[in-house]
Design a protein around this motif. Structure first.
Motif, PDB file in Angstrom:
ATOM      1  N   LEU A 140      17.461  -7.019  -1.153  1.00 26.13           N
ATOM      2  CA  LEU A 140      17.365  -5.619  -1.265  1.00 26.13           C
ATOM      3  C   LEU A 140      16.093  -5.213  -0.275  1.00 26.13           C
ATOM      4  O   LEU A 140      15.253  -6.093  -0.035  1.00 26.13           O
ATOM      5  N   HIS A 141      16.042  -4.096   0.269  1.00 24.13           N
ATOM      6  CA  HIS A 141      15.118  -3.461   1.103  1.00 24.13           C
ATOM      7  C   HIS A 141      14.230  -2.440   0.606  1.00 24.13           C
ATOM      8  O   HIS A 141      14.753  -1.394  -0.017  1.00 24.13           O
ATOM      9  N   LEU A 142      12.675  -2.391   0.996  1.00 21.67           N
ATOM     10  CA  LEU A 142      11.843  -1.452   0.554  1.00 21.67           C
ATOM     11  C   LEU A 142      10.759  -1.528   1.550  1.00 21.67           C
ATOM     12  O   LEU A 142      10.004  -2.524   1.424  1.00 21.67           O
ATOM     13  N   ASP A 194      17.769   0.208  -2.527  1.00 25.55           N
ATOM     14  CA  ASP A 194      19.050   0.727  -2.374  1.00 25.55           C
ATOM     15  C   ASP A 194      19.913  -0.209  -3.652  1.00 25.55           C
ATOM     16  O   ASP A 194      20.211  -1.059  -3.176  1.00 25.55           O
ATOM     17  N   PHE A 195      19.732   0.443  -4.815  1.00 19.96           N
ATOM     18  CA  PHE A 195      20.612  -0.565  -5.850  1.00 19.96           C
ATOM     19  C   PHE A 195      22.082  -0.384  -5.503  1.00 19.96           C
ATOM     20  O   PHE A 195      22.749  -1.225  -6.515  1.00 19.96           O
ATOM     21  N   GLU A 196      22.561   0.400  -4.906  1.00 17.91           N
ATOM     22  CA  GLU A 196      24.143   0.671  -4.809  1.00 17.91           C
ATOM     23  C   GLU A 196      24.918  -0.722  -4.101  1.00 17.91           C
ATOM     24  O   GLU A 196      25.930  -1.106  -4.366  1.00 17.91           O
ATOM     25  N   LYS A 251       0.772  -1.067   0.147  1.00 23.79           N
ATOM     26  CA  LYS A 251      -0.012  -0.064   0.099  1.00 23.79           C
ATOM     27  C   LYS A 251       0.879   1.294  -0.122  1.00 23.79           C
ATOM     28  O   LYS A 251       0.495   2.260  -0.589  1.00 23.79           O
ATOM     29  N   GLU A 252       2.177   1.297   0.577  1.00 21.14           N
ATOM     30  CA  GLU A 252       2.843   2.308   0.526  1.00 21.14           C
ATOM     31  C   GLU A 252       3.662   2.590  -0.963  1.00 21.14           C
ATOM     32  O   GLU A 252       3.789   1.706  -1.748  1.00 21.14           O
TER      33      GLU A 252
END
Length: 554
Positions: free
Chosen positions: A106-108, A57-59, A50-51
């Protein structure tokens, strides 16, 4: 009953929490897990929740991979009456090295994707290597070389599919001078299959002995047909190709070499020319000597300066040397041009010493010597050079005294008056010649703006060294400077003008344009002749020599 109600409420809350968690997730997938180091893979990252806003962060990816392209899209769809939306990122990744690598987690928005292991093999050793549609090849023109010798490196890109937007990283080697000298496109058949070839040639000059490493080169290109109506060009694929690294042994200068300057070249020659015929040497008149050193496989900066002329009775005025590098499929050919004006102070026989250069023949593997032989010439006395230079102090008349002074003053004043009258007649005759037109003479005119413009273009053409351009500019300048020679052939125009510089320019241009094999144009000599020609004034022209000059050089 109260306890049952509480249990039902807790169960519903737990189910709602699980549903919220299930509705929000971050997933990562790749199209393959085993690739060659010269190949790429596609990473698809999807976030449903929903966000909104933000991105992972692809670095973290750039530790083991190069990100060649990145696309983002927002999707919304309804399945069985249930609506869902998600954000998707599509990345093309190229591995930085061989071995076992990982696409990291990866985080989101509090969600974490799983790490994905990737196996990276050597270039060309992947299971589908035989079916590769594009690959790189590196070729060296020799197995070993000497320090400061030219090494040619050819990098070829082979492809059986359409590639565009090809970009290459520059070739960089510490301790070596590098220049790109050639670029070609052609076709070659391999195992009966036609391949388009894009070839780059580099000339490398190692500055020290030892192992010279040619690093792996990376090419990035786009395969497929670009769709102008697609925002992300989904019909294309971004490729990254990587060449193999090479090593070559660089030998030091041979101990047997005895030359003053170390000159490893495929060939080396010395040529001498003069601004005018050396047989016309006269005392006090300058003549220009032009010496050109040309070496195949050497840069101009490697060619040494020539020794100064030190001959009694000759004064020399050297000009700043000119250096020029010409690049081609066989590498670099460097040339050094030294121009010296020579003035003789007395008549007599002179000899310029020979010029000798030792160099190392890289084709034969041995030392050679190239020599410009000694040059003899005769300087004649200038007209009037041996005449009287005035009375010496011992023969000057002694001062007179008394009545003799008045008589001497009379004759002195009479002589001065005669001299002044003679000078006035000379001045009048000179003025009459310049301002009065006779049937057999042409009045000197100021240069028109067009003639000045054509003269500047002729000078620029002479500096370029292009014989066809010099010939064209010379024709236009003659037409602008003397438009009254219409209909005359070149031979007739040369006879009418009577300029030695025009005859010499014509001979040089003929040799450069039509001789077999063509002779290279000496830019220094052409520049000198052009500058002298621009200062010339025509004296004698027949009355019927009027009009333009369209027939020259036709």
């Amino acid at each position: 009953m109260f306890r049952v109600t509480l249990l039902l409420i807790a169960t519903m809350l737990l189910l709602l929490a699980n549903t919220a968690v299930a509705d929000s997730e971050l997933t990562a997938t790749v199209d393959r897990n085993t690739i060659g180091v010269d190949e790429t893979l596609n990473l698809r990252l999807r976030y449903s929740g929903k966000e909104s806003g933000g991105q992972p962060d692809f670095e973290l990816l750039e530790q083991d991979f190069d990100i060649l392209s990145r696309q983002q899209s927002n999707q919304y769809r309804v399945i069985n009456g249930r609506a869902e939306s998600y954000v998707e990122w599509m990345l093309t990744l190229a591995p930085k090295r061989e071995g076992r690598l990982f696409v990291p987690s990866l985080h989101l928005h509090g969600q974490v994707s799983d790490a994905i292991p990737i196996t990276v093999t050597e270039a060309g050793s992947a299971p589908d290597s035989e079916d590769r549609k594009a690959f790189l090849e590196v070729e060296l023109d020799k197995e070993q070389l000497y320090v400061q010798e030219q090494l040619l490196v050819k990098v070829r890109l082979y492809t059986v599919i359409g590639l565009h937007d090809i970009s290459t990283e520059p070739l960089q080697i510490p301790g070596a001078h590098i220049e790109k000298v050639d670029e070609q496109r052609y076709e070659r058949r391999i195992n009966g299959v036609g391949h388009a070839v894009y070839e780059l040639t580099y000339a490398i000059f190692p500055e020290s002995s030892g192992k010279l490493r040619i690093p792996a080169l990376t090419y990035v290109a786009v395969a497929g047909r670009r769709d102008p109506f697609s925002l992300f060009n989904r019909n294309t694929q971004r490729l990254r190709l990587r060449s193999e690294a090479k090593e070559i042994e660089v030998l030091p200068k041979p101990d047997s070499y005895s030359g003053e300057h170390w000159l490893p070249a495929a060939s080396l020659g010395i040529v001498q020319s003069w601004s005018q015929d050396p047989d016309s040497f006269k005392v006090g008149e300058p003549i220009t000597r032009i010496i050109t050193i040309r070496a195949e496989g050497l840069r101009a900066a490697q060619l040494p300066p020539l020794p100064r002329i030190n001959v009694e009775g000759l004064k020399t005025y050297p000009d700043q040397p000119q250096q020029d590098d010409q690049a081609g499929a066989n590498g670099i050919s460097g040339s050094r041009i030294e121009t010296t004006a020579i003035v003789a102070t007395r008549a007599g026989e002179y000899q310029l010493p020979p010029i000798t250069l030792s160099w190392w023949d890289t084709k034969a593997g041995r030392q050679r010597v190239t020599q410009l032989p000694a040059f003899r010439f005769t300087v004649s006395g200038a007209p009037g050079a041996a005449g009287s230079s005035g009375s010496s102090p011992s023969t000057l008349p002694a001062p007179a005294t008394g009545g003799q002074l008045s008589g001497d003053a009379f004759w002195r004043n009479l002589a001065l008056a005669a001299v002044a009258s003679h000078l006035l007649w000379i001045f009048y005759f000179w003025w009459f010649r310049r301002h009065m037109v006779t049937p057999g003479r042409v009045k000197s005119k100021k240069l028109t703006p067009d003639a000045r413009s054509q003269a500047e273009q002729l000078l620029a053409a002479a500096e370029s060294g292009d014989p066809a351009r010099v010939q064209e500019r010379l024709k236009h300048w003659l037409q602008a400077r003397w438009p009254d020679l219409s209909g005359k052939s070149f031979q007739e125009a040369r006879g009418i003008l009577g300029f030695d510089e025009l005859d010499k320019l014509h001979a040089l241009l003929d040799n450069a344009l039509y001789a077999q094999p063509p002779r290279p144009l000496n830019r220094q000599q052409v520049g000198i002749l052009v500058r002298r020609l621009l200062k010339q004034e025509r004296k004698e022209v027949n009355g019927d020599h009027a009009g333009a000059l369209p027939g020259l050089f036709t």
